[in-house]
Design an enzyme around this catalytic site. Structure first.
Site, mmCIF file in Angstrom:
data_model
loop_
_atom_site.group_PDB
_atom_site.id
_atom_site.type_symbol
_atom_site.label_atom_id
_atom_site.label_comp_id
_atom_site.label_asym_id
_atom_site.label_seq_id
_atom_site.Cartn_x
_atom_site.Cartn_y
_atom_site.Cartn_z
ATOM 1 N N GLN A 264 -6.497 -14.749 15.657
ATOM 2 C CA GLN A 264 -5.613 -15.450 14.720
ATOM 3 C C GLN A 264 -5.229 -16.825 15.247
ATOM 4 O O GLN A 264 -5.097 -17.774 14.483
ATOM 5 C CB GLN A 264 -4.377 -14.605 14.412
ATOM 6 C CG GLN A 264 -4.724 -13.312 13.715
ATOM 7 C CD GLN A 264 -5.679 -13.508 12.542
ATOM 8 O OE1 GLN A 264 -5.311 -14.037 11.492
ATOM 9 N NE2 GLN A 264 -6.934 -13.091 12.693
ATOM 10 N N HIS A 267 -7.298 -19.940 14.180
ATOM 11 C CA HIS A 267 -7.213 -20.516 12.831
ATOM 12 C C HIS A 267 -6.571 -21.899 12.836
ATOM 13 O O HIS A 267 -6.927 -22.759 12.037
ATOM 14 C CB HIS A 267 -6.347 -19.632 11.924
ATOM 15 C CG HIS A 267 -7.072 -18.460 11.351
ATOM 16 N ND1 HIS A 267 -8.037 -18.589 10.391
ATOM 17 C CD2 HIS A 267 -6.959 -17.130 11.581
ATOM 18 C CE1 HIS A 267 -8.497 -17.392 10.057
ATOM 19 N NE2 HIS A 267 -7.860 -16.485 10.772
ATOM 20 N N GLU A 332 2.700 -11.209 9.472
ATOM 21 C CA GLU A 332 1.617 -11.105 8.491
ATOM 22 C C GLU A 332 0.734 -9.898 8.826
ATOM 23 O O GLU A 332 0.486 -9.041 7.998
ATOM 24 C CB GLU A 332 0.787 -12.396 8.527
ATOM 25 C CG GLU A 332 -0.376 -12.352 7.552
ATOM 26 C CD GLU A 332 -1.403 -13.456 7.773
ATOM 27 O OE1 GLU A 332 -1.395 -14.110 8.840
ATOM 28 O OE2 GLU A 332 -2.244 -13.643 6.876
ATOM 29 N N HIS A 333 0.237 -9.855 10.078
ATOM 30 C CA HIS A 333 -0.591 -8.735 10.540
ATOM 31 C C HIS A 333 0.094 -8.034 11.692
ATOM 32 O O HIS A 333 0.561 -8.694 12.622
ATOM 33 C CB HIS A 333 -1.936 -9.227 11.097
ATOM 34 C CG HIS A 333 -2.708 -10.084 10.155
ATOM 35 N ND1 HIS A 333 -2.861 -11.437 10.321
ATOM 36 C CD2 HIS A 333 -3.401 -9.760 9.036
ATOM 37 C CE1 HIS A 333 -3.609 -11.927 9.355
ATOM 38 N NE2 HIS A 333 -3.946 -10.944 8.551
ATOM 39 N N ASP A 366 -9.740 -9.043 7.912
ATOM 40 C CA ASP A 366 -9.956 -10.411 7.439
ATOM 41 C C ASP A 366 -11.185 -10.502 6.545
ATOM 42 O O ASP A 366 -11.264 -11.371 5.675
ATOM 43 C CB ASP A 366 -10.153 -11.364 8.628
ATOM 44 C CG ASP A 366 -8.832 -11.751 9.275
ATOM 45 O OD1 ASP A 366 -7.775 -11.422 8.721
ATOM 46 O OD2 ASP A 366 -8.874 -12.373 10.356
ATOM 47 N N HIS A 425 25.656 -11.805 -32.832
ATOM 48 C CA HIS A 425 24.935 -10.660 -32.260
ATOM 49 C C HIS A 425 25.396 -9.376 -32.947
ATOM 50 O O HIS A 425 24.592 -8.540 -33.366
ATOM 51 C CB HIS A 425 25.222 -10.512 -30.756
ATOM 52 C CG HIS A 425 24.601 -11.537 -29.880
ATOM 53 N ND1 HIS A 425 24.961 -12.851 -29.893
ATOM 54 C CD2 HIS A 425 23.639 -11.423 -28.923
ATOM 55 C CE1 HIS A 425 24.263 -13.520 -28.992
ATOM 56 N NE2 HIS A 425 23.444 -12.672 -28.390
HETATM 57 N N1 LIG Z 1 -1.735 -16.124 5.378
HETATM 58 C C1 LIG Z 1 -2.949 -15.927 4.940
HETATM 59 O O1 LIG Z 1 -3.175 -15.024 4.141
HETATM 60 C C2 LIG Z 1 -4.080 -16.795 5.414
HETATM 61 C C3 LIG Z 1 -5.434 -16.486 5.109
HETATM 62 C C4 LIG Z 1 -6.441 -17.356 5.528
HETATM 63 C C5 LIG Z 1 -6.112 -18.523 6.218
HETATM 64 N N2 LIG Z 1 -4.801 -18.778 6.486
HETATM 65 C C6 LIG Z 1 -4.363 -20.033 7.108
HETATM 66 O O2 LIG Z 1 -4.841 -21.075 6.267
HETATM 67 C C7 LIG Z 1 -4.861 -22.254 7.022
HETATM 68 C C8 LIG Z 1 -6.108 -23.039 6.749
HETATM 69 O O3 LIG Z 1 -5.847 -24.328 7.224
HETATM 70 P P1 LIG Z 1 -6.912 -25.467 7.222
HETATM 71 O O4 LIG Z 1 -6.205 -26.663 7.767
HETATM 72 O O5 LIG Z 1 -8.147 -24.989 7.856
HETATM 73 O O6 LIG Z 1 -7.277 -25.698 5.677
HETATM 74 P P2 LIG Z 1 -6.377 -26.032 4.397
HETATM 75 O O7 LIG Z 1 -7.322 -26.117 3.262
HETATM 76 O O8 LIG Z 1 -5.224 -25.136 4.277
HETATM 77 O O9 LIG Z 1 -5.783 -27.483 4.677
HETATM 78 C C9 LIG Z 1 -6.592 -28.618 4.684
HETATM 79 C C10 LIG Z 1 -5.848 -29.714 3.939
HETATM 80 O O10 LIG Z 1 -4.625 -30.013 4.596
HETATM 81 C C11 LIG Z 1 -4.243 -31.318 4.281
HETATM 82 N N3 LIG Z 1 -3.742 -31.990 5.471
HETATM 83 C C12 LIG Z 1 -4.188 -31.875 6.747
HETATM 84 N N4 LIG Z 1 -3.504 -32.711 7.547
HETATM 85 C C13 LIG Z 1 -2.618 -33.375 6.755
HETATM 86 C C14 LIG Z 1 -1.615 -34.375 6.974
HETATM 87 N N5 LIG Z 1 -1.404 -34.857 8.199
HETATM 88 N N6 LIG Z 1 -0.876 -34.801 5.930
HETATM 89 C C15 LIG Z 1 -1.080 -34.309 4.690
HETATM 90 N N7 LIG Z 1 -2.017 -33.373 4.417
HETATM 91 C C16 LIG Z 1 -2.762 -32.917 5.434
HETATM 92 C C17 LIG Z 1 -5.446 -32.030 3.757
HETATM 93 O O11 LIG Z 1 -5.240 -32.327 2.418
HETATM 94 C C18 LIG Z 1 -6.594 -31.028 3.897
HETATM 95 O O12 LIG Z 1 -7.440 -31.048 2.785
HETATM 96 C C19 LIG Z 1 -4.699 -21.856 8.488
HETATM 97 O O13 LIG Z 1 -3.360 -22.141 8.868
HETATM 98 C C20 LIG Z 1 -4.938 -20.366 8.461
HETATM 99 O O14 LIG Z 1 -4.254 -19.724 9.509
HETATM 100 C C21 LIG Z 1 -3.799 -17.962 6.092
HETATM 101 N N1 LIG Z 2 -6.730 -14.097 9.222
HETATM 102 C C1 LIG Z 2 -6.690 -14.792 7.964
HETATM 103 C C2 LIG Z 2 -5.415 -14.417 7.270
HETATM 104 O O1 LIG Z 2 -4.314 -14.835 7.989
HETATM 105 C C3 LIG Z 2 -7.864 -14.450 7.070
HETATM 106 C C4 LIG Z 2 -9.198 -14.863 7.592
HETATM 107 C C5 LIG Z 2 -10.256 -15.338 6.897
HETATM 108 N N2 LIG Z 2 -11.258 -15.544 7.752
HETATM 109 C C6 LIG Z 2 -10.875 -15.180 8.926
HETATM 110 N N3 LIG Z 2 -9.612 -14.775 8.834
HETATM 111 ZN ZN LIG Z 3 -8.355 -14.465 10.523
#
Ligand SMILES: NC(=O)c1ccc[n+]([C@@H]2O[C@H](COP(=O)([O-])OP(=O)(O)OC[C@H]3O[C@@H](n4cnc5c(N)ncnc54)[C@H](O)[C@@H]3O)[C@@H](O)[C@H]2O)c1
Ligand SMILES: N[C@H](CO)Cc1c[nH]c[nH+]1
Ligand SMILES: [Zn+2]
Length: 433
Positions: A264, A267, A332-333, A366, A425
């Site tokens: 995690q 990510h 979350e997990h 995941d 009413h």
């Molecule tokens: N909780 C859940 O169920 C779950 C599931 C999968 C992934 N996730 C999380 O999703 C997230 C994915 O993040 P990611 O960054 O790879 O992709 P993302 O698509 O969430 O974010 C990318 C976007 O963030 C914006 N951004 C980045 N820096 C910026 C800044 N300085 N100012 C304004 N906007 C900005 C940009 O527009 C960019 O397109 C991770 O935090 C991951 O842990 C959570």
């Molecule tokens: N762990 C993420 C949810 O917090 C989901 C994910 C997608 N791919 C890998 N992991």
């Molecule tokens: Zn994951």
């Protein structure tokens, strides 16, 4: 490479709650700064539509789109991606999709009604959303699994139209993401992300249709934007940077636990990995494993930032206390890496998903176990649930009074309405008596 020294907390310490709170919370000034930045982006998209959307997309994703029309993928692109996918990937994707579908089918809410003795019928009618906006993250990694997790429950619910957004850093599309959109039956895909994509889906622009509800995970910008557009549109939950909380009795291979924490942490620098154990020597072994395994990791920098900035080891007196701390954190997990996970699970009431036993790596959830991986973060599992078919369904109450029923209810309504001094009413009810 300097060794990682995990922050250690002890539940016996007098200021444990204060220290825990500090580790769980976002830094307040960062939080405010992000909030302001996201508010500005939303206001600008609302005001300038496509023009602002293009500018933010090109700025944040390093793209060079010239027109808003170029932000939408051609429908054929999804099928082509699926048709040209290597067979190992196609089989894995289809198997995961089948498993997510089988699980989601258990969640579908059905309409119901009953008839009272006087013939009045009462019930609840369940309908699907007309238009859902699916946020698929794509900044630091590509997430074909999130396409399946978002879209399949929406299809099971019977949503009219599925509009997916996904950022494409440097203009690179990911074939697995497009193939997943094809497999899951997504209708339209726009290559936009971040707060600007959330705002575009909420308010609509000349090119992006406004939707009824935005679902899906994302980074802190996405999660904050979803919070801020709530009301204009529905949202599923706050599904921000990933979190893992592991309770271990000290008997699982420490390398497994270290890698589960990495899974995690990799990510996002803002992801949070916490280990709770009643065995101090085991915490030390896991720290040794972390430092042994980290140099092998492709995303070592992100993992290091996450573990040192937001991670923790928590020493507790016993596993019951571990469960109490887990409920306080509401992760979350939650992995229960213990000899008797079913017994410990009885004590858990705040967690997005619970992974039971030493063999249940969170990573399986995941991708392909079946339950949804879009889950509540930042302690919102106190009141939120995993994304599911129910998030794409609405309920309307049904009331169909018989003539006798109108007499019976009319008398009660009349008394209560007059008690409220709402005469119209009362008379409306009395006319039918
Ligand atoms: N909780 C859940 O169920 C779950 C599931 C999968 C992934 N996730 C999380 O999703 C997230 C994915 O993040 P990611 O960054 O790879 O992709 P993302 O698509 O969430 O974010 C990318 C976007 O963030 C914006 N951004 C980045 N820096 C910026 C800044 N300085 N100012 C304004 N906007 C900005 C940009 O527009 C960019 O397109 C991770 O935090 C991951 O842990 C959570
Ligand atoms: N762990 C993420 C949810 O917090 C989901 C994910 C997608 N791919 C890998 N992991
Ligand atoms: Zn994951």
């Amino acid at each position: 490479m300097t060794a990682i020294k995990m922050l250690r907390l002890d539940s016996a310490a007098i200021d444990f709650e204060k220290q825990l709170q500090a580790r769980l919370a976002w830094d307040a000034s960062d939080d405010l700064e992000i909030h302001k930045r996201v508010l500005d982006i939303i206001a600008d998209i609302k005001k300038r539509g496509d023009k602002a959307l293009l500018e933010y997309t090109n700025r944040f994703d390093g793209t060079s789109f010239k027109t808003a029309a170029a932000l939408e993928l051609a429908p054929g692109a999804l099928k082509t991606a699926w048709d040209t996918l290597p067979s190992t990937q196609a089989i894995a994707l289809q198997t995961a999709a089948d498993r997510v579908l089988a699980y989601a089918e258990h969640q579908k809410l059905q309409s119901w009604q009953y008839t009272e003795l006087d013939g009045t019928v009462l019930g609840q009618k369940v309908t699907a959303l007309d238009k859902a906006g699916l946020y698929v993250p794509g900044g630091k990694a590509a997430y074909p699994s999130s396409v399946l997790m978002n879209a399949i429950p929406a299809k099971v619910a019977g949503v009219g139209e599925l509009i997916m957004v996904v950022p494409t850093p440097r203009g690179e599309t990911n074939a697995l993401v497009l193939a997943a959109a094809y497999v899951a039956g997504v209708d339209r895909v726009f290559t936009i992300g971040g707060a600007q994509a959330v705002a575009a889906l909420a308010y609509g622009t000349e090119s992006i249709p406004a939707v009824d509800k935005i679902v899906g995970p994302g980074n802190i910008y996405v999660a904050t934007a979803k919070k801020l557009v709530f009301g204009q549109v529905g949202i599923d939950m706050i599904a921000g940077p990933s979190e893992i909380l592991i309770i271990c009795d000290g008997q699982t291979n420490p390398d497994w636990i270290a890698m589960d924490m990495f899974s995690q942490a990799e990510h996002d620098e803002n992801a949070q990995a916490i280990l709770i154990s009643d065995d101090a020597a085991f915490l030390q072994q896991v720290e040794t494993s972390i430092n042994k395994l980290l140099p092998e990791m492709e995303r070592a920098d992100i993992i290091r930032a996450s573990l040192t900035g937001r991670g923790a080891f928590i020493k507790v007196a016993n596993l019951s206390e571990a469960a109490q701390v887990a409920n306080r954190i509401a992760p979350e997990h939650l992995e229960l890496s213990v000899a008797e996970p079913e017994a410990l699970c009885e004590q858990i009431h705040n967690a997005g998903a619970i992974f039971m036993g030493r063999f249940t790596a969170e990573a399986l959830g995941d991708y392909c176990a079946g339950p949804n991986h879009v889950l509540p973060t930042s302690s919102t599992a106190r009141y939120s649930s995993p994304l599911g078919v129910y998030d794409f369904q609405k309920r309307s109450s049904l009331i169909n009074c018989s003539a006798v029923g109108a007499q019976n209810l009319g008398k009660i309504a009349s008394v209560l309405a007059r008690g409220e001094s709402l005469t119209a009413h009362a008379r409306s009810a009395e006319f039918r008596i």
